[in-house]
Design a protein around this motif. Sequence first.
Motif, PDB file in Angstrom:
ATOM      1  N   ARG A  70       0.854  -1.323   0.054  1.00  0.00           N
ATOM      2  CA  ARG A  70       0.185  -0.047   0.124  1.00  0.00           C
ATOM      3  C   ARG A  70       0.909   1.257  -0.109  1.00  0.00           C
ATOM      4  N   GLU A  71       0.219   2.614  -0.260  1.00  0.00           N
ATOM      5  CA  GLU A  71       1.188   3.765  -0.328  1.00  0.00           C
ATOM      6  C   GLU A  71       1.899   3.791   0.932  1.00  0.00           C
ATOM      7  N   ASP A  72       0.960   3.696   2.067  1.00  0.00           N
ATOM      8  CA  ASP A  72       1.849   4.021   3.264  1.00  0.00           C
ATOM      9  C   ASP A  72       2.817   2.825   3.683  1.00  0.00           C
ATOM     10  N   GLY A  73       3.018   2.013   2.877  1.00  0.00           N
ATOM     11  CA  GLY A  73       4.153   0.837   3.273  1.00  0.00           C
ATOM     12  C   GLY A  73       5.251   0.999   2.280  1.00  0.00           C
ATOM     13  N   LEU A  74       5.221   2.148   1.572  1.00  0.00           N
ATOM     14  CA  LEU A  74       6.474   2.255   0.996  1.00  0.00           C
ATOM     15  C   LEU A  74       7.597   2.898   1.693  1.00  0.00           C
ATOM     16  N   GLU A  75       8.850   2.508   1.534  1.00  0.00           N
ATOM     17  CA  GLU A  75      10.059   2.885   2.154  1.00  0.00           C
ATOM     18  C   GLU A  75      10.416   4.396   2.117  1.00  0.00           C
ATOM     19  N   ASP A  76      10.910   5.015   3.104  1.00  0.00           N
ATOM     20  CA  ASP A  76      11.289   6.343   3.028  1.00  0.00           C
ATOM     21  C   ASP A  76      12.221   6.655   1.575  1.00  0.00           C
ATOM     22  N   GLY A  77      11.986   7.652   1.099  1.00  0.00           N
ATOM     23  CA  GLY A  77      12.628   7.918   0.060  1.00  0.00           C
ATOM     24  C   GLY A  77      12.030   7.597  -1.141  1.00  0.00           C
TER      25      GLY A  77
END
Length: 386
Positions: A203-210
Amino acid sequence: MRAARLTVATAATAAVLAALSGCTEKSGASDGEHVINVTATDDACEVSKKSVPAGHVELAIENKGSKVTEVYLLFPDDRVVTERENIGPGTKQRVTAEVKAGDYRIACKPGMKGKGIRQDIKATGKTDAKRDPRLDAAVAEYRAYVQQQADETLPLAETFAKAVKDGDLAAARKAYAPSRVGWERTEPVAESFGDLDPKVDVREDGLEDGQDPATDWTGWHRLEKALWADEKIGDREKELADQLLTDLKDWQDRVGTAEITPTSMANGAKELLDEVATGKVTGEEERYSHTDLVDFKANVEGAQKSYELLKPVARENDKALTTELDEQFAALNTLLDDYRADPANKESYDFVSYDKVGAADRKKLSDAVNALAEPLSKLAAAVVAK
């Protein structure tokens, strides 16, 4: 997980990434040569030993930090041996796994993001334990089941991808949830490869920083947002439909190489219930399409398949546990039937839209999931009990 998959949102993940070198070895007491005590904090991952005999290993995990964490036992190439997610501050968990001689890593992930704070460990010697032949048969049957789910997913995903590429919004919406069922039934196996889940199901909020959602977000949920929230299909979505098929074919090809053991089956069943508790019941998983109950049912079916295959051995070792699991699986499935669009049709995957399920009903579902998850967490230990 699950690599780059987030089920509980937390803040200050930069501090986690900065702490990758903060591993220290703990010289505490252990309760057996096959047990590794793992103490997770917000900036450290302490282990009680760096070497264990090959065979069954148990991670006795305690979260002494302020963030929800998850702990993985990994192969050196980051494939997952076993994991335990959503370990709250001040809580303890135990997870049993089966390992051959070789090198492994334990990773603690405060905030459930990033590569984690890691410790290298080693399994030594040869295991003399003879596996019950019924467990070998269970593994073989489960492997065939996982392959079947992957094989059956591809035509459904192709139907979904074609609708997207045709620009047919209604057809794509209709095909979306069915295309996910096989993946959701067997997700722990797909996630064990490490790199597939972030491409296919993040999900979008599971993307890593950066990571940039515009370029780095791929898979089902990116398309879900386009179909329901944006209500449009553009060139990027058509590209992503082709990419989804490529990644799912990769999954199909790799299933036969997955490391599957009786304990990974048991732990995977618990992981599927965790997926339900932290994503489906909350409505976070399918936040645009509200098809959460389809995923919910598929997760439960996958967990029950593993349990039923392991049940003959588990019942001999812990009859009370299997009696409770039988009752809780039945209760949860009966409750889910109430949310079918046609409650009389038990074969249908047509469930009510989850945004129509009120708070009281969500609480009932949550309670039923938790009532099953607790005894299911004991299945791996029951399978390996002497």
